[in-house]
Design an enzyme around this catalytic site. Structure first.
Site, PDB file in Angstrom:
ATOM      1  N   CYS A   8       0.867  -1.188   0.000  1.00  0.00           N
ATOM      2  CA  CYS A   8       0.000   0.000   0.000  1.00  0.00           C
ATOM      3  C   CYS A   8       0.900   1.233   0.000  1.00  0.00           C
ATOM      4  O   CYS A   8       2.122   1.117  -0.203  1.00  0.00           O
ATOM      5  CB  CYS A   8      -0.995  -0.012   1.153  1.00  0.00           C
ATOM      6  N   ASN A  11       2.149   1.682   4.320  1.00  0.00           N
ATOM      7  CA  ASN A  11       2.488   0.463   5.089  1.00  0.00           C
ATOM      8  C   ASN A  11       2.239   0.640   6.592  1.00  0.00           C
ATOM      9  O   ASN A  11       2.978   0.114   7.415  1.00  0.00           O
ATOM     10  CB  ASN A  11       3.948   0.024   4.817  1.00  0.00           C
ATOM     11  N   CYS A  13      -1.462   1.081   7.414  1.00  0.00           N
ATOM     12  CA  CYS A  13      -2.891   0.719   7.524  1.00  0.00           C
ATOM     13  C   CYS A  13      -3.215  -0.537   6.721  1.00  0.00           C
ATOM     14  O   CYS A  13      -3.259  -1.641   7.265  1.00  0.00           O
ATOM     15  CB  CYS A  13      -3.795   1.862   7.064  1.00  0.00           C
ATOM     16  N   ARG A  14      -3.476  -0.373   5.406  1.00  0.00           N
ATOM     17  CA  ARG A  14      -4.054  -1.474   4.633  1.00  0.00           C
ATOM     18  C   ARG A  14      -3.137  -2.678   4.462  1.00  0.00           C
ATOM     19  O   ARG A  14      -3.565  -3.822   4.678  1.00  0.00           O
ATOM     20  CB  ARG A  14      -4.494  -0.979   3.246  1.00  0.00           C
ATOM     21  N   SER A  15      -1.863  -2.448   4.066  1.00  0.00           N
ATOM     22  CA  SER A  15      -1.033  -3.637   3.797  1.00  0.00           C
ATOM     23  C   SER A  15      -0.664  -4.402   5.072  1.00  0.00           C
ATOM     24  O   SER A  15      -0.676  -5.637   5.059  1.00  0.00           O
ATOM     25  CB  SER A  15       0.194  -3.308   2.931  1.00  0.00           C
ATOM     26  N   ASP A 118      -8.508   3.985   1.480  1.00  0.00           N
ATOM     27  CA  ASP A 118      -7.452   4.170   2.483  1.00  0.00           C
ATOM     28  C   ASP A 118      -8.064   4.735   3.774  1.00  0.00           C
ATOM     29  O   ASP A 118      -8.499   5.893   3.802  1.00  0.00           O
ATOM     30  CB  ASP A 118      -6.409   5.148   1.924  1.00  0.00           C
TER      31      ASP A 118
HETATM   32  P1  4NP Z   1      -1.871   3.049   4.017  1.00  0.00           P
HETATM   33  O1  4NP Z   1      -2.394   4.494   4.511  1.00  0.00           O
HETATM   34  O2  4NP Z   1      -1.331   3.240   2.618  1.00  0.00           O
HETATM   35  O3  4NP Z   1      -3.111   2.190   4.006  1.00  0.00           O
HETATM   36  O4  4NP Z   1      -0.830   2.618   5.013  1.00  0.00           O
HETATM   37  C1  4NP Z   1      -1.557   5.620   4.535  1.00  0.00           C
HETATM   38  C2  4NP Z   1      -1.010   6.020   5.727  1.00  0.00           C
HETATM   39  C3  4NP Z   1      -0.184   7.154   5.764  1.00  0.00           C
HETATM   40  C4  4NP Z   1       0.079   7.840   4.602  1.00  0.00           C
HETATM   41  C5  4NP Z   1      -0.476   7.430   3.399  1.00  0.00           C
HETATM   42  C6  4NP Z   1      -1.293   6.316   3.372  1.00  0.00           C
HETATM   43  N1  4NP Z   1       0.894   8.998   4.628  1.00  0.00           N
HETATM   44  O5  4NP Z   1       1.158   9.548   3.556  1.00  0.00           O
HETATM   45  O6  4NP Z   1       1.362   9.399   5.693  1.00  0.00           O
END
Ligand code: 4NP
Length: 149
Positions: A8, A11, A13-15, A118
């Site tokens: 994701c 890294n 939340c989703r992954s 997300d």
């Molecule tokens: P993820 O969510 O891709 O599901 O881990 C996010 C968490 C933080 C950020 C982007 C996506 N960020 O840019 O900080």
């Protein structure tokens, strides 16, 4: 051994949710010895950070075991280390292609046909969990079928 890397953007939340949900599922199926599962980011935005607390709480509420996690960004050399790169949304695929340069061995996939929202932005961890659940069940079906052919 089937080596899977969930991908994701951050890294956190989703992954990692997909990683721990998948580990719990294959553990229930007594297939843990046959899988190696990790998760990675396509950005350095959260590098070194742990799983986002609401994501962790959602997993804990569903009795999904979690181990130590810190965000790590995908690198070019990872392409040879895994059999599948399972992405959460379209832009993870384009970012992974940018990092790897190409996907000659057709290892990059999206978990569902649609993008998985997300929860970092939506704050809706239930919908993300439900989408991951659907996608992971399909993934396990296709991988175990392939293995038994
Ligand atoms: P993820 O969510 O891709 O599901 O881990 C996010 C968490 C933080 C950020 C982007 C996506 N960020 O840019 O900080």
């Amino acid at each position: 051994m089937i080596r899977i890397c969930f991908v994701c953007l951050g890294n956190i939340c989703r992954s990692p949710m997909a990683e721990y949900m998948m580990k719990a599922k294959i553990n229930e199926l007594n297939l843990s010895d046959e899988f190696y599962i990790v998760s990675r980011a396509t950005s350095y935005e959260e590098e070194g950070n742990g799983i986002y607390p609401p994501a962790k709480r959602k997993l804990e509420s569903m009795n999904i075991p979690i181990s130590f996690h810190k965000s790590i960004c995908l690198e070019k050399k990872d392409y040879n280390l895994y059999d599948y790169f399972i992405c959460m949304e379209e832009r993870n695929i384009s970012n992974a292609l940018r990092i790897f340069g190409n996907d000659k061995e057709h290892k990059i996939f999206k978990l569902l046909d649609k993008d998985i929202a997300d929860p970092w932005y939506t704050d809706d961890f239930d919908s993300t969990y439900n989408d991951l659940e659907k996608g992971l069940n399909k993934l396990i079906d296709s991988l175990t079928k392939k293995n038994n052919d």
